[in-house]
Design an enzyme around this catalytic site. Structure first.
Site: not given
Ligand code: GLA
Length: 588
Positions: A158, A234
């Site tokens: 991210e 995700e």
């Molecule tokens: C983001 C991050 C993950 C985690 C999620 C929430 O997507 O990339 O590592 O922190 O949020 O659980």
């Protein structure tokens, strides 16, 4: 040799369109003797791939002391995935977020003076390069085009939510390719234009992170990733909890219908989490978007497999959805036997926090970072100057910032606590001689710009408006203290009445057979618990979490020892073992 590539419209496995049905399991949150069991259950839900982050700070807590054995044996984890006939996706960061301490970055790295994290800064990149080479030594021989099972590697995490240094992303790719990674490289970002713009570069396959509004998210992703397969890297099927909050759950039906929408659109997926596991020891992260909120010990995540590895309603709901699109094995997971419930009286070992060394003359309390203590507890002491009170019974003690919780006492008498979460950093103290401030680091922020911030008593101290100097500091090795407590010296029967204040407690117990246990912490205040030397993690009456998960492999038939290092006050001197997980109050 097998091949896995990105085609014009699909992932291609040996040239044929292939949908990635992945589930996240972080090897560093699961006892290594449970890895095979959790991986198998993922296959039984219909998944064909396991995804894991790599937590740099788990492998290299001290600079140069790299460990990839035991609980850190990433190679073995990947091999177990292969043995189950599944593919693997590796996300080595170096930043991973993940509600993990410091977002995965070692404290020795983030406290390097002047370092510019998550940029092409040469000082930062030199350390990252050494780290990535070590990870890739494990990953490269296990890639699918070398006879292994690794199909994808992710660059950063991210990144678009944090920065826009494309040179940084380019350098990460160069290090990755130079180390011999030949599989396709991905990035993940929340499907927001800015994030997707900043988080990737040409040659990397952009994917999204989201858990709802699937068609809208996929449409945004498609504007940025014009060709190839769409992937939700995700797919958030639950959420994490923080101390003082509720236990987050999401409906199995809602998660199932979102997954259905994703799969109906032809997308690939990584279910985050398939099995969340536990923030054992002091590994939890924290969020701070104006209020510091440390993550609880459990990382259950309300995932298809619960913290103890048992299938939940969500497991069956997601399995049904997957079965519409792929072959799901007929075999189903066997439920473990019920956990033994019992209670043992605790013995008291008295005060466990050390005295700080004799005055060592720091003008300001040294930070955790300066003392190379990534987390846990440091005891600070100084002498109060008599004239600061000017004949009055109290004077105001103030710190620049308290990170994260402090217990203040004068001449052995408790005065009060200061909580970072409540923005407390000022307290009146009675006239006296010896000031003692016990500080707990409650978890390093894992998201946004506070990653790597210093911990302890920050920005100096004043008493009655005047600088308070002459500090000494004593870092506490919690595991070592627990070891001494477990050896049983000086124990007193505490069963009649709970001893007052911060005390160490222990008990021994036998089992019919090694078993998963659920240590009920509701009668205790705040502290740390161990079974047979294994650091279960933090407990806190503020909840929501009420049980600590004890994985069966750390237990034995006879002579188990539980150690409790209490910081505040136990209510009843018993260790109770409950019949199952209790993660606390959910939102009504
Ligand atoms: C983001 C991050 C993950 C985690 C999620 C929430 O997507 O990339 O590592 O922190 O949020 O659980």
């Amino acid at each position: 040799m097998a091949s896995f590539t990105i085609g014009d419209t699909d992932f291609l496995l040996d040239g044929r369109p292939h949908r990635v049905l992945a589930g996240a399991i972080h090897y560093f949150r699961v006892h290594p003797d449970h890895w095979a069991d959790r991986i198998r259950k993922a296959r039984l839900m219909g998944l064909n791939t396991i995804e894991t982050y790599v937590a740099w700070n788990a492998h290299e807590p001290q600079r140069g002391e790299w460990d990839a054995s035991g609980a850190n044996d990433l190679g073995r984890f990947l091999d177990l995935i292969a043995a189950e006939g599944m593919h693997a996706i590796v996300r080595p960061g170096p930043y991973i977020c993940a509600e993990w301490h410091n977002g995965g970055m070692p404290v020795w790295l983030t406290s390097t003076p002047g370092i510019r994290l998550r940029t092409a800064d040469p000082v930062y990149m030199a350390e990252v390069t050494t780290y990535l080479r070590r990870v890739y030594e494990i990953v490269v021989p296990r890639q699918i085009d070398r006879g292994g099972n690794v199909i994808l590697v992710q660059i950063e995490n991210e990144y678009g939510a944090y920065g826009s240094d494309k040179d940084y992303l380019r350098e990460l790719v160069e290090v990755t390719r130079a180390a011999g990674v030949t599989v396709a490289l991905t990035t993940v970002d929340q499907p927001v234009d800015d994030h997707l713009d900043h988080g990737s570069i040409d040659g990397l396959h952009s994917t999204g992170s989201f858990g709802s509004r699937v068609s809208e998210r996929l449409a945004t992703l498609r504007e940025h990733q014009r060709t190839g397969p769409l992937m939700c890297s995700e797919f958030w099927d639950g959420w994490f909890d923080w101390w003082g909050g509720v236990h987050h759950t999401t409906s199995a039906d809602a998660a199932a219908s979102e997954l259905d929408a994703l799969l109906a659109a032809g997308a690939s997926v990584n279910v985050y989490m398939f099995h969340g596991g536990t923030n054992f020891g002091l590994t939890n992260g924290a969020n701070d978007k104006g209020r510091y909120l440390p993550i609880v010990t459990s990382y259950d995540y309300d995932a298809p497999l619960d913290e103890a590895g048992e299938p939940t309603e969500k497991f069956w709901a997601l399995r049904d959805v997957i079965a519409k699109y792929a072959d799901v094995p007929a075999e189903v997971p066997v439920r473990g036997s019920a956990a033994p419930t019992f209670e043992v009286a605790l013995r008291s070992h008295g005060e466990w926090l050390p005295a700080a060394a004799a005055a060592s003359g720091h003008d300001q309390p040294p930070t955790f970072d300066a003392l190379a203590q990534p987390s846990g507890v440091i005891v600070y002491e100084t002498d109060l100057p008599v004239d600061a009170f000017g004949g009055r019974p109290t004077a105001v003690l103030a710190f620049g910032d308290v990170r994260d919780r402090a217990w203040v006492s004068v001449d052995g008498e408790p005065v009060g606590t200061l909580s970072r979460t409540l923005h407390e950093r000022v307290i009146p103290v009675p006239a006296g001689r010896r000031l003692r401030v016990v500080v707990e680091e409650q978890g390093r922020v894992n998201y946004a710009s506070r990653i790597g911030e210093l911990k302890g008593l920050i920005g100096g101290a004043t008493l009655g408006g005047e600088p308070l100097t002459g500090w000494s500091a004593q870092p506490v090795n919690l595991a070592a203290v627990a070891g001494i407590v477990a050896s049983g010296v000086d124990a007193e029967d505490a069963s009649a009445i709970a001893p007052a204040g911060a005390v160490a407690l222990s008990a021994t117990f036998d089992l019919e057979a090694p078993a998963d246990l659920f240590l009920d912490t509701t009668a205790w205040g705040k502290g740390f618990a161990f079974v047979n030397g294994f650091f279960l993690g933090r407990y806190w009456r503020s909840g929501a979490q009420r049980t600590l998960y004890v994985p069966a492999p750390v237990t034995r038939t006879t002579g188990n020892t539980v150690v409790v290092l209490e910081l505040e006050q136990v209510e009843a001197p018993f260790a109770r073992f409950a019949g199952g997980l209790d993660l606390g109050q959910t939102e009504e």
